[in-house]
Design a protein around this motif. Structure first.
Motif, PDB file in Angstrom:
ATOM      1  N   TYR A  59      -8.485   4.087  24.122  1.00  0.00           N
ATOM      2  CA  TYR A  59      -7.864   4.150  25.459  1.00  0.00           C
ATOM      3  C   TYR A  59      -6.585   3.334  25.576  1.00  0.00           C
ATOM      4  O   TYR A  59      -5.853   3.453  26.546  1.00  0.00           O
ATOM      5  CB  TYR A  59      -8.870   3.783  26.556  1.00  0.00           C
ATOM      6  N   GLY A  60      -6.273   2.485  24.619  1.00  0.00           N
ATOM      7  CA  GLY A  60      -5.069   1.657  24.750  1.00  0.00           C
ATOM      8  C   GLY A  60      -3.956   2.127  23.827  1.00  0.00           C
ATOM      9  O   GLY A  60      -4.174   2.903  22.907  1.00  0.00           O
ATOM     10  N   ASN A  61      -2.744   1.651  24.122  1.00  0.00           N
ATOM     11  CA  ASN A  61      -1.606   1.962  23.257  1.00  0.00           C
ATOM     12  C   ASN A  61      -1.072   0.672  22.635  1.00  0.00           C
ATOM     13  O   ASN A  61      -0.816  -0.290  23.343  1.00  0.00           O
ATOM     14  CB  ASN A  61      -0.489   2.625  24.059  1.00  0.00           C
ATOM     15  N   PHE A  62      -0.924   0.679  21.326  1.00  0.00           N
ATOM     16  CA  PHE A  62      -0.475  -0.524  20.621  1.00  0.00           C
ATOM     17  C   PHE A  62       0.629  -0.192  19.627  1.00  0.00           C
ATOM     18  O   PHE A  62       0.813   0.966  19.244  1.00  0.00           O
ATOM     19  CB  PHE A  62      -1.666  -1.165  19.882  1.00  0.00           C
ATOM     20  N   ASP A  63       1.360  -1.253  19.228  1.00  0.00           N
ATOM     21  CA  ASP A  63       2.419  -1.058  18.233  1.00  0.00           C
ATOM     22  C   ASP A  63       1.943  -1.429  16.844  1.00  0.00           C
ATOM     23  O   ASP A  63       2.452  -0.928  15.842  1.00  0.00           O
ATOM     24  CB  ASP A  63       3.636  -1.933  18.587  1.00  0.00           C
ATOM     25  N   ILE A  64       0.993  -2.356  16.775  1.00  0.00           N
ATOM     26  CA  ILE A  64       0.523  -2.789  15.449  1.00  0.00           C
ATOM     27  C   ILE A  64      -0.898  -3.354  15.554  1.00  0.00           C
ATOM     28  O   ILE A  64      -1.289  -3.872  16.620  1.00  0.00           O
ATOM     29  CB  ILE A  64       1.493  -3.838  14.833  1.00  0.00           C
ATOM     30  N   ILE A  65      -1.661  -3.218  14.468  1.00  0.00           N
ATOM     31  CA  ILE A  65      -2.999  -3.820  14.444  1.00  0.00           C
ATOM     32  C   ILE A  65      -3.063  -4.836  13.303  1.00  0.00           C
ATOM     33  O   ILE A  65      -2.608  -4.556  12.178  1.00  0.00           O
ATOM     34  CB  ILE A  65      -4.095  -2.756  14.196  1.00  0.00           C
ATOM     35  N   LEU A  66      -3.607  -6.015  13.587  1.00  0.00           N
ATOM     36  CA  LEU A  66      -3.898  -6.979  12.525  1.00  0.00           C
ATOM     37  C   LEU A  66      -5.401  -6.922  12.315  1.00  0.00           C
ATOM     38  O   LEU A  66      -6.172  -7.200  13.245  1.00  0.00           O
ATOM     39  CB  LEU A  66      -3.474  -8.393  12.920  1.00  0.00           C
ATOM     40  N   MET A  67      -5.825  -6.513  11.159  1.00  0.00           N
ATOM     41  CA  MET A  67      -7.224  -6.176  10.941  1.00  0.00           C
ATOM     42  C   MET A  67      -7.868  -7.128   9.938  1.00  0.00           C
ATOM     43  O   MET A  67      -7.493  -7.149   8.764  1.00  0.00           O
ATOM     44  CB  MET A  67      -7.268  -4.734  10.399  1.00  0.00           C
ATOM     45  N   ASP A  68      -8.828  -7.908  10.433  1.00  0.00           N
ATOM     46  CA  ASP A  68      -9.588  -8.733   9.490  1.00  0.00           C
ATOM     47  C   ASP A  68     -10.457  -7.781   8.661  1.00  0.00           C
ATOM     48  O   ASP A  68     -10.873  -6.729   9.157  1.00  0.00           O
ATOM     49  CB  ASP A  68     -10.465  -9.725  10.279  1.00  0.00           C
ATOM     50  N   LEU A  69     -10.706  -8.103   7.416  1.00  0.00           N
ATOM     51  CA  LEU A  69     -11.459  -7.156   6.582  1.00  0.00           C
ATOM     52  C   LEU A  69     -12.962  -7.364   6.685  1.00  0.00           C
ATOM     53  O   LEU A  69     -13.720  -6.419   6.790  1.00  0.00           O
ATOM     54  CB  LEU A  69     -10.991  -7.240   5.127  1.00  0.00           C
ATOM     55  N   PRO A  75       0.876   1.193  12.490  1.00  0.00           N
ATOM     56  CA  PRO A  75       0.885   0.269  11.341  1.00  0.00           C
ATOM     57  C   PRO A  75      -0.307  -0.708  11.409  1.00  0.00           C
ATOM     58  O   PRO A  75      -0.602  -1.224  12.496  1.00  0.00           O
ATOM     59  CB  PRO A  75       2.204  -0.500  11.494  1.00  0.00           C
ATOM     60  N   ILE A  76      -0.982  -0.874  10.290  1.00  0.00           N
ATOM     61  CA  ILE A  76      -2.120  -1.801  10.245  1.00  0.00           C
ATOM     62  C   ILE A  76      -1.893  -2.825   9.129  1.00  0.00           C
ATOM     63  O   ILE A  76      -1.614  -2.456   7.985  1.00  0.00           O
ATOM     64  CB  ILE A  76      -3.453  -1.055   9.992  1.00  0.00           C
ATOM     65  N   ILE A  77      -1.981  -4.095   9.478  1.00  0.00           N
ATOM     66  CA  ILE A  77      -1.878  -5.147   8.458  1.00  0.00           C
ATOM     67  C   ILE A  77      -3.260  -5.765   8.273  1.00  0.00           C
ATOM     68  O   ILE A  77      -3.892  -6.165   9.262  1.00  0.00           O
ATOM     69  CB  ILE A  77      -0.881  -6.249   8.876  1.00  0.00           C
ATOM     70  N   ALA A  78      -3.729  -5.804   7.038  1.00  0.00           N
ATOM     71  CA  ALA A  78      -5.031  -6.411   6.774  1.00  0.00           C
ATOM     72  C   ALA A  78      -4.884  -7.918   6.722  1.00  0.00           C
ATOM     73  O   ALA A  78      -3.896  -8.439   6.194  1.00  0.00           O
ATOM     74  CB  ALA A  78      -5.571  -5.895   5.458  1.00  0.00           C
TER      75      ALA A  78
END
Ligand code: ADP
Length: 602
Positions: free
Chosen positions: A519-529, A555-558
């Motif tokens: 439901y949300g709009n984002f520019d980037i995700i920082l994803m813990d593994l 874009p997703i950064i781990a």
């Protein structure tokens, strides 16, 4: 006394093969048999008054006795066999042409003896040679007799029938003896080969099991290291991050000093964890060298900038001398690994030097248009290394002495890593050191050269400043989603982003992140593994499947605390764009974010 020692055990040894032992035994017992037979023949022909046969058998007896003595002195069966076969050939020749002037059963027996003996003792080639050599006189004699061409004035001596019968009998015994002896030896040899191959097969199974076990334990070891690294890096991340934040909040001077110590120790601990991980990675051959474009001079300035401060704090003079030929060159290589090597060498030089200087000299020693060879040298005026320790210091977890550990600390991994990194690129480290005078570590490295010119520093600065300003504006409006379960890390991230005026949205696990994304709009995700309920990999896969292309391609950064092995591959194959290893430097994270969203927002 030893002269009369004719024992066969004197000449047999375990080093000889089964066949060679059989050859020696055959000669030994064969000589005894032939000696007895010749003795009987000699007596018989002597009593019959046959001078030529008496002389021949007498001479042969002496020869056999001599060869027997030689055999028991030195078991040179090869030489002795040749001598015996030469003698046999002579006997054959004289029997056919002189003594008997006939091709009778005795002659045929002699030929069979020669054939059997030569093949068994000397192998196929010599066997063929002696067999044909002995057939020739027989053929020649038969042809000459057939043509009535054969005549000599000497009449053959006639021996009595009894002697001939005994002679024929003795020869047959000899042929049977040779055959049976060799047949037994061959059988024994085949059995031994079979036993050996069975033993070999059993050993192979054992080896395979051992290798499997070793591989398993090395896997367990790296998994353990990976877990440990995660466990250690996560709290360390909080310590370093919080320290950074506190230092950004203009602390009192005494607090600032304490924070410096805290930061220094935490970074030290991080360096040790990284060293252990890195060494593990190198040892398991999981390291791949990059070939990316960089400017060597910029890189060296970056590395040595920090080191220079450290050296100056110790009151040392730090010199960086770069060959002017390298100034305008853009080269291809692995800047990260090169940094690691130079950083380790300069850190050691500073650590082990109390007074004087540390000099880094980088010289272009060969320029072949599209490749250059560069010599790197790090020289200090420190404690030096004893000659006998010059090799062992490159062993993992090895320091020069116990005093080194006590006085200077360290893990003894730095040089082991440096050496392996060079070796993996086919390079070698040279060390020259004199105790109490100093040490010099040097190596040569080759780099392909890019044809591109280096941007002038002023121009570079202007471009960077413009980009920074534009990016700073764009950043504050950035919509960031952070998937992170650890509350300390969440707090740290929030504080960090507040410095850039960004308020991130937090998802406490992967599943929540997927829900929020819907439901949300984002520019980037920082994803813990590593997260409970759903981990970062699975969450990314779910997000990449979303119908809205803007969401699916976000874009997703781990964010990972385990910087082990193929994390880069794992992250890419799960569909993430990049990764940062915790604990990270705020600037590094921001650089990665800017790289990924920069194109979109700026
Ligand atoms: P660490 O620095 O953690 O002890 P290294 O593998 O980097 O481990 O170095 C191994 C050992 O080699 C050191 O403990 C030290 O005894 C010796 N050594 C390395 N560099 C120098 C140097 N520049 N001068 C004197 N000794 C050195």
């Amino acid at each position: 006394m030893d002269f009369f020692n004719f024992s066969i055990y004197k000449i047999l040894s375990k080093d000889q093969s089964i066949l060679d032992q059989a050859r020696i035994r055959l000669l030994y017992y064969g000589f005894l048999l032939v000696f007895v037979a010749l003795g009987a023949l000699f007596l018989s022909v002597y009593l019959q008054g046959l001078p030529l046969l008496s002389a021949t058998s007498g001479i042969l007896m002496v020869c056999v006795a001599g060869l027997f003595k030689y055999l028991t002195y030195k078991p040179q069966w090869l030489q002795i066999s040749h001598i015996l076969l030469a003698l046999g050939t002579l006997v054959n020749l004289s029997t056919v042409f002189v003594v008997m002037q006939d091709v009778n059963i005795i002659v045929i027996q002699i030929i069979i003896l020669v054939v059997v003996f030569s093949f068994y003792m000397l192998g196929v080639n010599w066997g063929m040679f002696y067999s044909l050599l002995n057939l020739l006189p027989v053929l020649l004699f038969l042809v000459m007799v057939y043509d009535h061409n054969y005549y000599i004035s000497f009449k053959p001596e006639r021996v009595d029938e009894a002697t001939i019968i005994i002679g024929v009998f003795a020869n047959f015994i000899l042929i049977i003896f040779i055959q049976s002896h060799f047949y037994t030896a061959f059988l024994k040899n085949i059995k031994e080969l079979k036993d050996t191959s069975e033993e070999q097969a059993a050993l192979n199974i054992k080896f395979e099991k051992a290798i499997e076990k070793a591989e398993k334990s090395s896997q367990v070891q790296s998994e353990f290291l990976s877990t440990m690294s995660h466990e250690i890096r996560t709290p360390l991340n909080a310590v370093i991050g919080m320290t950074n934040l506190l230092m950004m909040n203009s602390p009192r001077q005494d607090q600032g000093e304490n924070l410096e110590i805290l930061k220094f120790s935490a970074n030290n601990l991080l360096a040790i964890v990284n060293d252990v991980l890195d060494f593990n990675k190198i040892e398991s051959g999981k390291i791949v060298f990059e070939k990316i474009k960089f400017n060597l001079v910029d890189l060296l300035h970056n590395i040595c900038g920090g080191q220079m401060i450290k050296a100056e704090e110790k009151g040392l003079l730090f010199k960086l001398d770069i060959d002017s030929a390298l100034r305008r060159k853009v080269i291809f290589g692995d800047p990260t690994r090169l940094t690691q090597i130079i950083f380790n060498l300069t850190s050691n030089a500073i650590k082990f030097t109390a007074v004087g200087s540390v000099a880094v000299r980088v010289t272009c020693i060969e320029d072949r248009h599209n490749t250059i060879t560069v010599n790197f040298s790090v020289k200090d005026t420190g404690i030096g290394i004893k000659k006998e320790n010059l090799e062992s210091i490159f062993e993992p977890f090895t320091q020069e002495s116990i005093t080194t550990t006590r006085q200077y600390g360290g893990t003894g991994l730095g040089l082991a890593i440096v050496k392996r990194l060079l070796e993996l690129q086919g390079l070698q480290m040279h060390v020259h050191s004199v105790v109490n005078e100093g040490s010099e570590f040097s190596f040569n490295m080759e780099f392909p050269v890019s044809t591109e010119a280096v941007t002038a520093p002023a121009q570079k600065q202007q471009i960077a400043a413009e980009a920074a300003a534009a990016e700073a504006d764009a950043l504050s409006s950035l919509r960031v989603l952070i998937a992170e379960d650890n509350p300390v890390n969440v707090m740290l991230m929030k504080k960090l982003f507040s410095k850039w005026k960004i308020v991130p949205t937090i998802a406490e696990n992967g599943e929540r992140a997927v829900e929020i994304m819907q439901y949300g709009n984002f520019d980037i995700i920082l994803m813990d593994l590593q997260m409970p309920v759903m981990n970062g990999f699975d969450a990314t896969i779910e997000i990449r499947k979303m119908p809205d292309p803007a969401k699916a391609n976000i874009p997703i950064i781990a964010l990972t605390a385990s910087a082990l092995f193929d994390i880069k591959d794992q992250v890419t194959s799960a569909g993430m764009n990049d990764y940062v290893a915790k604990p990270f430097k705020p600037d590094d994270l921001m650089e990665k974010i800017q790289n990924l969203v920069g194109a979109k927002t700026v």
